[in-house]
Design a protein around this motif. Structure first.
Motif, PDB file in Angstrom:
ATOM      1  N   LEU A  50     -25.446  54.932   0.319  1.00 29.48           N
ATOM      2  CA  LEU A  50     -24.327  55.853   0.135  1.00 29.48           C
ATOM      3  C   LEU A  50     -23.585  55.353  -1.088  1.00 29.48           C
ATOM      4  N   SER A  51     -23.344  56.237  -2.049  1.00 31.13           N
ATOM      5  CA  SER A  51     -22.715  55.785  -3.287  1.00 31.13           C
ATOM      6  C   SER A  51     -21.815  56.858  -3.864  1.00 31.13           C
ATOM      7  N   ARG A  92     -15.540  63.710  -6.586  1.00 37.67           N
ATOM      8  CA  ARG A  92     -15.241  62.633  -7.540  1.00 37.67           C
ATOM      9  C   ARG A  92     -13.738  62.345  -7.590  1.00 37.67           C
ATOM     10  N   GLN A  93     -12.930  63.407  -7.573  1.00 39.55           N
ATOM     11  CA  GLN A  93     -11.476  63.247  -7.591  1.00 39.55           C
ATOM     12  C   GLN A  93     -10.989  62.582  -6.298  1.00 39.55           C
ATOM     13  N   ALA A  94     -11.564  62.970  -5.175  1.00 36.48           N
ATOM     14  CA  ALA A  94     -11.164  62.377  -3.897  1.00 36.48           C
ATOM     15  C   ALA A  94     -11.401  60.871  -3.909  1.00 36.48           C
ATOM     16  N   TYR A  95     -12.518  60.447  -4.475  1.00 36.36           N
ATOM     17  CA  TYR A  95     -12.784  59.003  -4.534  1.00 36.36           C
ATOM     18  C   TYR A  95     -11.738  58.306  -5.405  1.00 36.36           C
ATOM     19  N   PHE A 141     -12.246  57.121  -0.898  1.00 33.51           N
ATOM     20  CA  PHE A 141     -13.347  57.584  -0.059  1.00 33.51           C
ATOM     21  C   PHE A 141     -13.626  59.041  -0.412  1.00 33.51           C
ATOM     22  N   THR A 142     -14.814  59.500  -0.018  1.00 32.94           N
ATOM     23  CA  THR A 142     -15.227  60.860  -0.331  1.00 32.94           C
ATOM     24  C   THR A 142     -16.466  61.199   0.475  1.00 32.94           C
ATOM     25  N   ARG A 143     -17.047  62.351   0.192  1.00 30.82           N
ATOM     26  CA  ARG A 143     -18.400  62.643   0.655  1.00 30.82           C
ATOM     27  C   ARG A 143     -19.320  61.939  -0.333  1.00 30.82           C
ATOM     28  N   TRP A 144     -20.025  60.941   0.138  1.00 31.80           N
ATOM     29  CA  TRP A 144     -20.860  60.115  -0.723  1.00 31.80           C
ATOM     30  C   TRP A 144     -22.202  60.776  -1.013  1.00 31.80           C
ATOM     31  N   LYS A 145     -22.758  60.435  -2.142  1.00 35.67           N
ATOM     32  CA  LYS A 145     -24.143  60.781  -2.456  1.00 35.67           C
ATOM     33  C   LYS A 145     -25.026  59.893  -1.588  1.00 35.67           C
ATOM     34  N   VAL A 173     -22.770  62.744   2.578  1.00 37.19           N
ATOM     35  CA  VAL A 173     -22.219  62.351   3.872  1.00 37.19           C
ATOM     36  C   VAL A 173     -20.976  61.517   3.615  1.00 37.19           C
ATOM     37  N   GLY A 174     -19.942  61.758   4.396  1.00 34.13           N
ATOM     38  CA  GLY A 174     -18.755  60.924   4.292  1.00 34.13           C
ATOM     39  C   GLY A 174     -17.505  61.679   4.669  1.00 34.13           C
ATOM     40  N   CYS A 175     -16.388  61.066   4.379  1.00 37.39           N
ATOM     41  CA  CYS A 175     -15.084  61.594   4.753  1.00 37.39           C
ATOM     42  C   CYS A 175     -14.351  62.140   3.544  1.00 37.39           C
ATOM     43  N   ILE A 176     -13.571  63.161   3.792  1.00 37.12           N
ATOM     44  CA  ILE A 176     -12.744  63.729   2.736  1.00 37.12           C
ATOM     45  C   ILE A 176     -11.423  64.171   3.347  1.00 37.12           C
TER      46      ILE A 176
END
Length: 178
Positions: free
Chosen positions: A12-13, A53-56, A61-65, A77-80
């Motif tokens: 996850l990145s 990208r902005q959320a990270y 944190f964000t929806r990760w690649k 997959v991830g949190c936003i």
């Protein structure tokens, strides 16, 4: 600033600047988006890409690649943080969307568990929810495997210009980062 989290089989990145086409492919796949009721246009997918990208940058944190260990793109997959949702207000949502070729291998569960643990431990956020359509039994199965708790009192019906009314069933996410 980059982020990388490894599980037994996945990476996850954070999204690189040139990863936009990956999300366009994911959100343009009719099977991957059947729960949403439609695919996203290239412009809509790229808007989501910039939002991730902005959320990270803003939240850490964000929806990760998500890729496998060979670098094959599988999904997001991830949190936003969802701001001012018409029914749920501002909240943190965990979610997953994978390409069909990644289905049935436990990747959604594995990646969601890693993302959940990360946000709860590293970011110290424990109030997380997730939601899906009543007919999305695949995501509901993932939620059950993750021991998420149904919260029927938070179920909602929202109106979206692009798809009309959408009914959401809500689960809460237990805190596992102790």
């Amino acid at each position: 600033m980059t982020f990388r989290l490894e599980t037994d089989r996945l990476i996850l990145s954070s999204w690189d600047a040139d990863d936009g086409p990956l999300l366009v492919r994911l959100y343009g796949d009719p099977l991957a988006n059947r729960d949403f009721g439609r695919t996203l246009s290239k412009a809509e997918a790229l808007t989501s890409f910039e939002r991730y990208r902005q959320a990270y940058r803003e939240d850490d944190f964000t929806r990760w690649k998500v890729t496998d260990k060979t670098g094959t793109f599988l999904g997001a997959v991830g949190c936003i943080r969802v701001k001012d949702h018409q029914c749920l207000g501002t909240h943190v949502e965990i979610g997953w969307r994978l390409l069909p070729e990644a289905w049935g291998k436990g990747y959604a569960t594995e990646a969601a568990l890693a993302a959940q643990y990360d946000i709860q431990k590293r970011c110290r956020i424990s109030d997380i929810i997730t939601y899906t359509a009543p007919d999305n039994l695949t995501s509901q199965a993932v939620m059950n495997r993750l021991n998420y708790l149904r919260a029927p009192e938070r179920d909602f019906t929202a109106h979206y210009d692009s798809i009309g009314e959408w009914h959401g069933l809500v689960w809460t996410v237990p805190n596992i980062a102790v």
